[in-house]
Design a protein around this motif. Structure first.
Motif, short mmCIF file in Angstrom:
data_model
loop_
_atom_site.label_atom_id
_atom_site.label_comp_id
_atom_site.label_asym_id
_atom_site.label_seq_id
_atom_site.Cartn_x
_atom_site.Cartn_y
_atom_site.Cartn_z
N PRO A 59 0.84 -1.20 0.00
CA PRO A 59 0.00 0.00 0.00
C PRO A 59 0.87 1.25 0.00
CG PRO A 59 -0.77 -1.58 1.63
CD PRO A 59 0.56 -2.08 1.16
N THR A 82 -6.19 7.56 -10.75
CA THR A 82 -7.13 7.02 -9.75
C THR A 82 -8.08 5.98 -10.32
OG1 THR A 82 -8.66 8.87 -10.13
CG2 THR A 82 -7.03 9.12 -8.37
N GLY A 111 -3.21 3.00 -5.65
CA GLY A 111 -3.08 2.83 -4.20
C GLY A 111 -2.01 1.84 -3.80
#
Length: 200
Positions: A84, A125, A131
């Protein structure tokens, strides 16, 4: 020092079976350790090294044959895992980092000094892997990172100079190490991509 180690590795391994995959595969895959919580990645510079702190275990570690990923000298494949992005922090000499290709989906931050890729980040995104940051756990002295699970984009090594006639032996070597070879990502990750596409 690093070049001497690589040269010794190449000479030893080539004499045994003629197929170079990656030192961390050829010399024995280290097992994943339970309760492993990350460590530090360090570039190859002898001084003022770039360091990156990772605060979690890695995931989806795999051998990658694409032409974009950083590979140690003499290796056919890179080893790439994800974490992450909130668990990654550059802790030293961030000014030495530069993005290799601004047009790529994964922005790979490499050290200007030694050329090692410290991490890759996705800005889009809408990307299914947004992410997650891409890292090379071999840059860490800590043991216990997630072990490689498969090999991806295997055919792509032909694009970087591998003789097509060698591909059967290379795929056999990957399989013998427990790494199923794919010419895309693993089925699990392809399902993630397809699910993301279907839901958007």
């Amino acid at each position: 020092m690093i070049n001497k180690i690589v040269s010794k590795y190449k000479a030893t391994f080539c004499s045994s079976n003629g197929v170079l995959i990656h030192p961390n595969i050829d010399n024995g895959i280290q097992p994943t350790l339970d309760n492993f919580n990350g460590g530090e990645l360090k570039c190859h510079c002898g001084s003022k090294a770039v360091t990156v702190e990772i605060k979690s275990q890695s995931a989806h570690n795999h051998a990658c044959g694409c032409s974009k990923c950083w590979k140690p000298s003499g290796a056919l494949f890179s080893l790439v895992a994800v974490v992450p992005k909130d668990n990654l922090k550059v802790t030293n000499n961030e000014s030495k980092l530069k993005v290799i290709d601004d047009s790529a989906a994964i922005k790979r931050f490499a050290c200007k000094g030694c050329g090692v890729h410290m991490y890759g980040r996705i800005d889009n995104t809408e990307h299914p892997f947004f992410g997650l940051d891409f890292i090379h756990t071999e840059l860490s002295l800590q043991k216990g990172w997630s072990a490689p699970e498969f090999a991806a984009f295997v055919s792509s090594i032909i694009e970087t100079g591998t003789n097509p006639e060698d591909m059967a032996a290379i795929r056999n070597q990957l399989t013998s190490q427990g790494l199923t070879p794919y010419d895309c990502l693993s089925p699990v990750l392809m399902d993630v991509i397809a699910t993301h596409t279907a839901n958007n």
